[in-house]
Design an enzyme around this catalytic site. Structure first.
Site, PDB file in Angstrom:
ATOM      1  N   LYS A  37      -7.807  -1.967  -6.260  1.00 48.55           N
ATOM      2  CA  LYS A  37      -8.885  -1.513  -5.470  1.00 48.55           C
ATOM      3  C   LYS A  37     -10.350  -1.785  -6.112  1.00 48.55           C
ATOM      4  O   LYS A  37     -10.877  -2.694  -5.423  1.00 48.55           O
ATOM      5  CB  LYS A  37      -8.645  -0.296  -5.527  1.00 48.55           C
TER       6      LYS A  37
ATOM      7  N   PHE B   9       2.191   7.695  -4.718  1.00 50.81           N
ATOM      8  CA  PHE B   9       2.144   6.584  -3.726  1.00 50.81           C
ATOM      9  C   PHE B   9       1.794   5.104  -4.677  1.00 50.81           C
ATOM     10  O   PHE B   9       0.951   5.082  -5.484  1.00 50.81           O
ATOM     11  CB  PHE B   9       0.982   6.592  -2.856  1.00 50.81           C
TER      12      PHE B   9
ATOM     13  N   ASP C  82      -0.385   3.939 -13.001  1.00 45.85           N
ATOM     14  CA  ASP C  82      -0.824   3.340 -12.038  1.00 45.85           C
ATOM     15  C   ASP C  82      -2.443   4.010 -11.874  1.00 45.85           C
ATOM     16  O   ASP C  82      -2.613   5.143 -11.250  1.00 45.85           O
ATOM     17  CB  ASP C  82      -0.021   3.620 -10.868  1.00 45.85           C
TER      18      ASP C  82
HETATM   19  C1  LIG Z   1      -2.233   4.700  -6.690  1.00 50.07           C
HETATM   20  C2  LIG Z   1      -2.043   3.510  -5.960  1.00 50.07           C
HETATM   21  N1  LIG Z   1      -1.095   2.529  -6.118  1.00 50.07           N
HETATM   22  C3  LIG Z   1      -1.011   1.668  -5.294  1.00 50.07           C
HETATM   23  C4  LIG Z   1      -1.607   1.475  -4.155  1.00 50.07           C
HETATM   24  C5  LIG Z   1      -1.348   0.013  -3.496  1.00 50.07           C
HETATM   25  O1  LIG Z   1      -2.484  -0.860  -3.618  1.00 50.07           O
HETATM   26  P1  LIG Z   1      -2.350  -1.971  -2.392  1.00 50.07           P
HETATM   27  O2  LIG Z   1      -2.783  -1.555  -1.056  1.00 50.07           O
HETATM   28  O3  LIG Z   1      -3.793  -2.961  -2.944  1.00 50.07           O
HETATM   29  O4  LIG Z   1      -1.405  -2.744  -2.519  1.00 50.07           O
HETATM   30  C6  LIG Z   1      -2.426   2.007  -3.868  1.00 50.07           C
HETATM   31  C7  LIG Z   1      -3.091   2.126  -2.509  1.00 50.07           C
HETATM   32  O5  LIG Z   1      -3.666   3.144  -1.910  1.00 50.07           O
HETATM   33  C8  LIG Z   1      -2.605   3.451  -4.481  1.00 50.07           C
HETATM   34  O6  LIG Z   1      -3.503   4.434  -4.258  1.00 50.07           O
END
Ligand SMILES: Cc1ncc(COP(=O)(O)O)c(C=O)c1O
Length: 405
Positions: free
Chosen positions: A253, A139, A224
């Site tokens: 986050k 994700f 990520d």
């Molecule tokens: C690993 C990861 N990458 C990207 C995101 C996306 O982040 P945002 O919701 O702040 O755009 C999330 C959100 O849950 C995530 O867990």
């Protein structure tokens, strides 16, 4: 204040229905607890999806935001502001990178990473290196670039063509990466623990192997750490646990403890591909968010919160494993690193039903993947608070809600 029924009525009338909230309205938080409009208290063991690392209304964060709001809230990137410079230096120091790009969310940080990875090769004259190799069940966010990287087809449905040049291989399978990464690959793109995918930590050697492979093939390694970063796994970045240095890391986050923020971290020779005018953000590096992030980083140090997260994470995952062992018809095991943990529900147990039953017992957690109950509490959580959550989970899993049919 409007009543709960009035608020829910207004939400039903006016808010887009892209979320599936239960009928309660949260109004206040303190430490690891939240309160709703009816005065009901909840133990928060998901921290706004791994965001509120200092819990709610932490005095240091409240003070930093209040002071900054009274001094300077926004100027855009036509000019430097003192807080964004201080924050960039702090993030670089803690992560070991040289260059920082500040933005406002995880998806934006990944979008920046994707653009930088392609432009880095382009700027070196290698115009055919545009492919991105990501992993199934990952994700990476909801913007078109990030959603294309996300290896779950349910997030693509109805949104037309995904970004060309993105493909996916099985997570944890280094041989699959070896077969896919070639001289057209701009970057390999992974999470060190797949959070939304079901709290799946990278298998031993995977991060190191991918690092070596990307170097060998001339592709960038992008990690990520939007869910795992800022101390959640016991280190500032999860890759620091195994001594791997990706070319680009994205965070978001927990960085500002609840104030929207995201960041891309990279090396000098890579970051220089984004020349003036090639990428930007109106709000990115906003002094309010930067001041909040500086307060979070200071408090992580003062409270030794990364070591605390590691210790509490062991307490939590041991507790989850004990429950899984005691109720094998309800759960098949537990996994996680630091304070990103999950218990895997057995076939036939209804995950949404488990979340509802926990909420009715005053404990808030979230689902990850098809059948994992995920715990991502504030890093300030105490053993007593975790025990309160574990006791509620045990009571629910002693006789869990089962799927119909
Ligand atoms: C690993 C990861 N990458 C990207 C995101 C996306 O982040 P945002 O919701 O702040 O755009 C999330 C959100 O849950 C995530 O867990």
């Amino acid at each position: 204040m409007a009543s709960t029924a009035e608020l829910l009525g207004l939400a039903g009338q006016h808010m887009l229905k892209n979320y599936k909230q239960p009928p309660l309205v949260i109004t206040r938080g303190e430490g690891c607890y939240l309160w709703d409009t009816e005065g009901r208290r909840y133990l928060d063991l998901y921290a706004g999806i791994a965001v509120c690392v200092l819990g709610h209304a932490h005095p240091a964060l409240v003070r930093a935001v209040t002071e900054q709001a009274g001094r300077l809230m926004h100027i855009a990137n036509y000019y430097y502001n003192d807080r964004q410079i201080e924050l960039s230096a702090e993030l670089a120091r803690r992560s070991g990178y040289d260059r920082v790009f500040l933005c406002n969310s995880g998806t934006e940080a990944n979008e920046a990473a994707l653009k930088l990875a392609r432009r880095y090769h382009w700027a070196r004259g290698d115009k055919s290196r545009t492919d991105l190799v990501a992993t199934w069940s990952s994700f990476h966010g909801r913007s078109m670039g990030s959603v294309a990287l996300t290896g779950q087809a349910k997030y693509w449905e109805g949104f037309g063509h995904m970004l060309p040049g993105v493909s996916h291989v099985a997570y944890g399978d280094l041989e699959a990466m070896r077969r896919r990464i070639n001289d057209r690959t701009a970057a390999g793109f992974i999470e060190p623990v797949q959070g939304e995918g079901g709290v799946l930590p990278a298998p031993d050697g995977y991060l190191e192997g991918l690092r070596a492979l990307c170097t060998e093939r001339g592709a960038l390694m992008v990690v990520d750490e939007i869910q795992t970063g800022i101390g959640r796994t016991g280190r500032f970045l999860a890759t620091q646990r195994v001594g791997v240095e990706p070319d680009i890391t994205t965070i978001a986050k927990g960085t500002a403890g609840g104030v929207p923020i995201g960041a891309l971290l990279t090396r000098e020779h890579i970051g220089e591909a984004l020349l003036p005018g090639t990428h930007g953000s109106t709000f990115g590096g906003n002094p309010l968010a930067a001041a909040a992030a500086l307060a979070v980083l200071r408090t992580l140090d003062e409270g030794d919160l990364m070591a605390h997260a590691e210790k509490m994470g062991r307490h939590l995952v041991d507790g989850l494993a004990r429950i899984a062992e005691k109720y094998p018809r309800s759960a098949t095991g537990a996994r996680g690193i630091g304070l990103l943990c999950g218990i895997v529900l057995a076939d036939g147990v209804d995950p949404r039903g488990v979340l509802t039953a926990l909420r009715e017992r005053g404990v808030l957690v979230s689902q990850a993947g098809d059948r994992v109950v995920r715990f991502a509490p504030p890093l300030v959580v105490t053993a007593a608070e975790l025990d309160e959550g574990l006791a509620a989970l045990e009571a629910v899993l002693a006789d869990p809600p089962r799927m119909a049919g």
